[in-house]
Design an enzyme around this catalytic site. Structure first.
Site, PDB file in Angstrom:
ATOM      1  N   CYS A 111     -42.321 -18.711  26.253  1.00 45.86           N
ATOM      2  CA  CYS A 111     -43.628 -18.975  26.858  1.00 45.86           C
ATOM      3  C   CYS A 111     -43.557 -20.167  27.823  1.00 45.86           C
ATOM      4  O   CYS A 111     -42.944 -20.054  28.875  1.00 45.86           O
ATOM      5  CB  CYS A 111     -44.702 -19.175  25.787  1.00 45.86           C
ATOM      6  SG  CYS A 111     -46.383 -19.061  26.458  1.00 45.86           S
ATOM      7  N   HIS A 215     -44.252 -14.387  22.828  1.00 49.91           N
ATOM      8  CA  HIS A 215     -43.903 -15.179  21.644  1.00 49.91           C
ATOM      9  C   HIS A 215     -43.226 -14.296  20.593  1.00 49.91           C
ATOM     10  O   HIS A 215     -43.870 -13.874  19.622  1.00 49.91           O
ATOM     11  CB  HIS A 215     -45.155 -15.833  21.057  1.00 49.91           C
ATOM     12  CG  HIS A 215     -45.622 -17.034  21.806  1.00 49.91           C
ATOM     13  ND1 HIS A 215     -45.194 -18.307  21.512  1.00 49.91           N
ATOM     14  CD2 HIS A 215     -46.467 -17.149  22.867  1.00 49.91           C
ATOM     15  CE1 HIS A 215     -45.767 -19.172  22.343  1.00 49.91           C
ATOM     16  NE2 HIS A 215     -46.543 -18.498  23.173  1.00 49.91           N
ATOM     17  N   GLU A 217     -41.286 -15.111  18.240  1.00 43.11           N
ATOM     18  CA  GLU A 217     -41.271 -15.746  16.913  1.00 43.11           C
ATOM     19  C   GLU A 217     -42.461 -15.332  16.065  1.00 43.11           C
ATOM     20  O   GLU A 217     -42.382 -15.317  14.827  1.00 43.11           O
ATOM     21  CB  GLU A 217     -41.208 -17.271  17.051  1.00 43.11           C
ATOM     22  CG  GLU A 217     -42.502 -17.983  17.382  1.00 43.11           C
ATOM     23  CD  GLU A 217     -42.964 -17.864  18.826  1.00 43.11           C
ATOM     24  OE1 GLU A 217     -44.049 -18.376  19.155  1.00 43.11           O
ATOM     25  OE2 GLU A 217     -42.222 -17.265  19.639  1.00 43.11           O
TER      26      GLU A 217
END
Length: 243
Positions: A111, A215, A217
């Site tokens: 990001c 994102h 994660e």
């Protein structure tokens, strides 16, 4: 016993009652690193000199998300819709990028991370997608960050394609800035339907140096393809340098 790679994750400061009170990254970052065999260490941003003294401790670097990049670092004045910036963090992370690339330390930029990667290498940013891009899709989603929200098309001749094993994937989206002019050392390997750069890779490098605008994660615990980004990144951090 094989040594687990130590992964440095850049952090911001959390604000409480108008005071910066501590280093912060979303817990999904360190959970994804730990789940895939790495040891996560969260990095405060200090001055570039002290920051670089810590980089030798790490086998890989994750440039995390956060506030906007200060446009002074790519030669622009602030747009009216520019959000909060922390120039000290920008300076520290740009120094990290340069050091990591020069010393073959793997980078996964996420990001804001992909944006500072681009700026550190000489690129520029779109300061506010809604007001500066014609007919943009929604890039700052209003649903939970773990859920996908739009499509991304991936170049078939990229490392990212090898990792995700698909030419089109669904991603989450939590940003209002994006890459504009791409740094000469980076190659665009994914875009959204409105043309926004969604992923880049460092050109002609055998070291894992990749940035994604979404994102992964926050999707990794339920999405095997997104988790594979961390699998491959951490695997690259375990390689023993040639003597």
């Amino acid at each position: 016993m094989k040594k687990k790679p130590i992964i440095g994750i850049t952090g911001a400061y959390v604000n409480h009652n108008d005071y910066m009170e501590g280093v912060y990254v979303h817990h999904d970052y360190h959970k994804s690193v730990a789940a895939n065999g790495g040891i996560p260490i969260i990095l405060p941003f200090l001055n570039p000199e002290i920051t670089l003294e810590t980089i030798g401790l790490f086998d890989g670097i994750i440039l995390s998300g956060g506030e906007d990049v200060d446009p002074q670092f790519y030669g622009q004045d602030p747009h009216p819709e520019l959000g909060p910036t922390i120039p000290e963090r920008d300076l520290a992370e740009m120094a990290i990028v340069q050091y990591a690339i020069q010393n073959n330390i793997p980078i996964l930029a996420i990001c804001r991370g992909v944006q500072i990667l681009n700026v550190a290498l000489g690129g520029t940013l779109i300061q506010d997608i809604p007001s500066q891009v014609n007919n943009p899709i929604q890039h700052s989603q209003k649903i939970d960050r773990s859920r996908d929200t739009h499509w991304v098309t991936i170049s078939k001749d990229s490392k990212l394609f090898e990792i995700l094993d698909s030419e089109i994937v669904r991603v989450n989206s939590l940003h209002h800035q994006a890459i504009d002019k791409v740094a000469s050392d980076l190659s665009v390997v994914a875009r959204s339907a409105d043309g926004i750069v969604e992923a880049v890779e460092y050109i002609n490098s055998t070291t894992f140096t990749m940035g994604v605008q979404w994102h992964p994660e926050s999707m990794a615990s339920t999405n095997p393809a997104m988790n594979n980004l961390f699998v491959e990144f951490i695997k690259s951090c375990m390689k023993v340098p040639a003597l």
